[in-house]
Enzyme design. Sequence first.
Site, PDB file in Angstrom:
ATOM      1  CB  SER A 168      -0.981   0.171   0.945  1.00  0.00           C
ATOM      2  OG  SER A 168      -1.480   1.137   1.874  1.00  0.00           O
TER       3      SER A 168
ATOM      4  CE1 TYR B  81      -4.560  -2.918   4.023  1.00  0.00           C
ATOM      5  CE2 TYR B  81      -3.606  -0.309   4.043  1.00  0.00           C
ATOM      6  CZ  TYR B  81      -4.198  -2.071   3.839  1.00  0.00           C
ATOM      7  OH  TYR B  81      -4.116  -2.889   2.268  1.00  0.00           O
TER       8      TYR B  81
END
Length: 271
Positions: free
Chosen positions: A166, A179
């Site tokens: 990400s 995350y």
Amino acid sequence: MATADEQEEEMRMRLPLPLGGRVAIVTGASRGIGREIALNMAEKGAKVVIHYSSNQHAAEEVASIINNKSPSSGDGVRAIVCKADVAEPSQVAQLFDTAEHAFGPLHIVVNNAGVTDSKYPTLAQTSDEEWDRIFQVNCKGAFLCSREAAKRVVRGGGGRIINISSSLVAMPIPRYGAYTASKAAVEMMTRILAQELRGTQITANCVAPGPVATDMFFAGKSEAAVEAGVKSNPFERLGKVEDVAPLVAFLASDEGEWVNAQVVRVNGGQV
């Protein structure tokens, strides 16, 4: 007599497909980015194992699309589905067994399966259980699948391990602590793995998308939060799954061989 367009299409169909003869596993391929990666790779000639954890119907739909729209190779079924918990070693091994039994030696493994917390707590508010859940799928899952891939993917050329990370790792944003931390671990693991695979001609890379218009991105977000994501991008839009999948397919192809141990951020210039 064929038209010029028809002749051009016929010539295009005769060209070798960039992933022709390759076998790929794509985890988390029933929807979102993983779904588009699987479809894109199949379009480029790969045989694909559609991994899913819970949504069998969606996974079978992806396989059906691929099998009903196959390149004119005449080689029968080109996509199957397989359920597995990527955080369980025995189920990961079974996933790879299923792929090899169906299609033969593996060339490409895309570790895309991932979860987040749609409540977006601060780190101080993040429970032990939620931290563990996110790391189990995002980090341990990528580790187990990468470990299995390192043992099973073909050596001597064409072997590819691609982990989906990400762009948040490069832009620490509050309320994405667990995350982002899980994806940061995946990025460093991937870079080390590439070095450890020296001499095998297997590449290991990360693709790190920015905000992409998927169910996971929209979950729990207000309209204002979504709009903020749009405005923060130079293109003033969210990414699309179609922005990400071709890059993954490129890294999986022969043309992508010289890209190794890299984190490629695909986010329209957001970071």
